[in-house]
Design a protein around this motif. Sequence first.
Motif, mmCIF file in Angstrom:
data_model
loop_
_atom_site.group_PDB
_atom_site.id
_atom_site.type_symbol
_atom_site.label_atom_id
_atom_site.label_comp_id
_atom_site.label_asym_id
_atom_site.label_seq_id
_atom_site.Cartn_x
_atom_site.Cartn_y
_atom_site.Cartn_z
ATOM 1 N N GLY A 1 -41.244 -4.029 -12.133
ATOM 2 C CA GLY A 1 -41.401 -3.810 -13.575
ATOM 3 C C GLY A 1 -40.475 -4.699 -14.382
ATOM 4 O O GLY A 1 -40.859 -5.242 -15.419
ATOM 5 N N ILE A 2 -39.245 -4.871 -13.902
ATOM 6 C CA ILE A 2 -38.287 -5.746 -14.584
ATOM 7 C C ILE A 2 -38.762 -7.199 -14.539
ATOM 8 O O ILE A 2 -38.713 -7.916 -15.545
ATOM 9 N N VAL A 3 -39.212 -7.631 -13.376
ATOM 10 C CA VAL A 3 -39.699 -9.014 -13.225
ATOM 11 C C VAL A 3 -40.875 -9.273 -14.165
ATOM 12 O O VAL A 3 -40.925 -10.298 -14.855
ATOM 13 N N GLU A 4 -41.822 -8.343 -14.199
ATOM 14 C CA GLU A 4 -42.983 -8.497 -15.080
ATOM 15 C C GLU A 4 -42.574 -8.516 -16.545
ATOM 16 O O GLU A 4 -42.991 -9.386 -17.315
ATOM 17 N N GLY A 5 -41.746 -7.556 -16.941
ATOM 18 C CA GLY A 5 -41.331 -7.477 -18.338
ATOM 19 C C GLY A 5 -40.565 -8.699 -18.800
ATOM 20 O O GLY A 5 -40.740 -9.170 -19.927
ATOM 21 N N LEU A 6 -39.706 -9.234 -17.930
ATOM 22 C CA LEU A 6 -38.903 -10.397 -18.291
ATOM 23 C C LEU A 6 -39.714 -11.680 -18.380
ATOM 24 O O LEU A 6 -39.472 -12.526 -19.235
ATOM 25 N N THR A 7 -40.680 -11.836 -17.491
ATOM 26 C CA THR A 7 -41.333 -13.141 -17.345
ATOM 27 C C THR A 7 -42.715 -13.261 -17.959
ATOM 28 O O THR A 7 -43.210 -14.378 -18.108
ATOM 29 N N GLU A 8 -43.368 -12.146 -18.306
ATOM 30 C CA GLU A 8 -44.743 -12.218 -18.777
ATOM 31 C C GLU A 8 -44.883 -13.076 -20.028
ATOM 32 O O GLU A 8 -45.849 -13.828 -20.180
ATOM 33 N N PHE A 9 -43.927 -12.994 -20.950
ATOM 34 C CA PHE A 9 -44.067 -13.715 -22.210
ATOM 35 C C PHE A 9 -43.070 -14.857 -22.370
ATOM 36 O O PHE A 9 -43.057 -15.522 -23.400
ATOM 37 N N LEU A 10 -42.223 -15.065 -21.376
ATOM 38 C CA LEU A 10 -41.335 -16.218 -21.403
ATOM 39 C C LEU A 10 -42.031 -17.389 -20.710
ATOM 40 O O LEU A 10 -42.861 -17.179 -19.817
ATOM 41 N N PRO A 11 -41.704 -18.622 -21.091
ATOM 42 C CA PRO A 11 -42.388 -19.789 -20.505
ATOM 43 C C PRO A 11 -41.877 -20.156 -19.126
ATOM 44 O O PRO A 11 -41.472 -21.282 -18.867
ATOM 45 N N VAL A 12 -41.905 -19.171 -18.216
ATOM 46 C CA VAL A 12 -41.374 -19.404 -16.871
ATOM 47 C C VAL A 12 -42.365 -19.025 -15.774
ATOM 48 O O VAL A 12 -42.062 -19.174 -14.586
ATOM 49 N N SER A 13 -43.527 -18.501 -16.128
ATOM 50 C CA SER A 13 -44.590 -18.101 -15.218
ATOM 51 C C SER A 13 -44.319 -16.753 -14.563
ATOM 52 O O SER A 13 -43.556 -16.648 -13.590
ATOM 53 N N ILE B 1 -54.534 -25.176 -29.382
ATOM 54 C CA ILE B 1 -53.661 -24.286 -28.616
ATOM 55 C C ILE B 1 -54.478 -23.520 -27.582
ATOM 56 O O ILE B 1 -54.043 -23.317 -26.446
ATOM 57 N N GLY B 2 -55.680 -23.110 -27.974
ATOM 58 C CA GLY B 2 -56.566 -22.425 -27.045
ATOM 59 C C GLY B 2 -56.950 -23.291 -25.862
ATOM 60 O O GLY B 2 -57.062 -22.807 -24.727
ATOM 61 N N LEU B 3 -57.148 -24.582 -26.105
ATOM 62 C CA LEU B 3 -57.467 -25.496 -25.011
ATOM 63 C C LEU B 3 -56.283 -25.657 -24.067
ATOM 64 O O LEU B 3 -56.451 -25.712 -22.839
ATOM 65 N N ALA C 1 -45.549 -21.631 -32.975
ATOM 66 C CA ALA C 1 -46.279 -21.676 -31.709
ATOM 67 C C ALA C 1 -45.979 -20.439 -30.864
ATOM 68 O O ALA C 1 -46.873 -19.880 -30.223
ATOM 69 N N ALA C 2 -44.722 -20.002 -30.866
ATOM 70 C CA ALA C 2 -44.343 -18.824 -30.093
ATOM 71 C C ALA C 2 -45.004 -17.567 -30.652
ATOM 72 O O ALA C 2 -45.552 -16.748 -29.895
ATOM 73 N N ASP C 3 -44.966 -17.398 -31.964
ATOM 74 C CA ASP C 3 -45.590 -16.223 -32.582
ATOM 75 C C ASP C 3 -47.087 -16.170 -32.272
ATOM 76 O O ASP C 3 -47.624 -15.119 -31.908
ATOM 77 N N PHE C 4 -47.755 -17.312 -32.416
ATOM 78 C CA PHE C 4 -49.197 -17.352 -32.167
ATOM 79 C C PHE C 4 -49.493 -17.085 -30.691
ATOM 80 O O PHE C 4 -50.472 -16.399 -30.358
ATOM 81 N N THR C 5 -48.645 -17.600 -29.821
ATOM 82 C CA THR C 5 -48.799 -17.373 -28.386
ATOM 83 C C THR C 5 -48.740 -15.890 -28.053
ATOM 84 O O THR C 5 -49.575 -15.376 -27.281
ATOM 85 N N PHE C 6 -47.782 -15.191 -28.610
ATOM 86 C CA PHE C 6 -47.640 -13.762 -28.321
ATOM 87 C C PHE C 6 -48.820 -12.966 -28.871
ATOM 88 O O PHE C 6 -49.302 -12.023 -28.238
ATOM 89 N N ILE C 7 -49.290 -13.346 -30.049
ATOM 90 C CA ILE C 7 -50.383 -12.597 -30.675
ATOM 91 C C ILE C 7 -51.694 -12.772 -29.903
ATOM 92 O O ILE C 7 -52.411 -11.810 -29.642
ATOM 93 N N ILE C 8 -52.011 -14.016 -29.514
ATOM 94 C CA ILE C 8 -53.260 -14.232 -28.782
ATOM 95 C C ILE C 8 -53.161 -13.724 -27.345
ATOM 96 O O ILE C 8 -54.190 -13.567 -26.668
#
Length: 268
Positions: free
Chosen positions: A11-23, A154-156, A186-193
């Motif tokens: 859960g920690i791994v998922e929460g930390l990495t899901e929205f950070l640019p680290v995969s 951005i979608g592409l 770019a970060a805000d739009f990334t999180f929203i989409i």
Amino acid sequence: MYDWWVAVIIGIVEGLTEFLPVSSTGHMILAGSLLGIPDSDEMMKTFEIVIQLGAILAVVIVYWKRILRLFGLSKDKPRSGRGMNLIHILLAIVPVLLLAYATKDFIKHYLFSPYTVLIGLVLGGILLIIGEKSKTEITAHDVDELSYKQAFIIGLWQILSLWPGFSRSGSTIAGGMLAGASRGAAADFTFIIAIPVMVCATGYEMLKSLDQFTSNVFGFFAIGFIVSFVVALLAVVTFIKFVQKFNLSYFAYYRFIIAVLYWLFLLR
């Protein structure tokens, strides 16, 4: 059945990495390998879907005002520009959703391996550096200033996230910067989409995994969901503040380090 501490770690791994640019995919595979979780464990695959929903909920909480405005349910006015609307969202998510559906079997069969994740980590890191080093003129300082063309571009770029290890947020933030958006926009739009994309993806997978939802795994799933939600909430808020002061090259260097460690300790 795994002990509760496994749910906490994943859960920690998922929460930390899901929205950070680290995969998050790369890190989940790495964590699973270290914990001795077999790739064929269907219960853990379902667990990963559940904790992704926790991460999605965190983003909904952070951006709830903007989400309400998208549907005309808020009186808040855009701080600048004409304002982001549903057309922006559709332009950004339709390409990746269509391609993901058309190639889902190919991706699962050929791209979900430690070697492809390692390649994705490295190439995604290079893309982050290119985005930071680009001299593209910024025309959208805020997410409400994004044009339809920028949303589509951005979608592409988001299509690259179909390659495990590339990182959805990494490819879209870097792609957004190359398209003329500021790092923050770019970060805000990334999180929203991310919300509709992840809801579609996790919803599709969950429908195929309903048989895994039994009473004896409820507690395990609940722990992972809560941990993922709390950690993702903290990670998103912290990252939003981070991108206002620092560039994303640090995440690229981190990806390179993880790729090297991944290679040395798991692939050799």
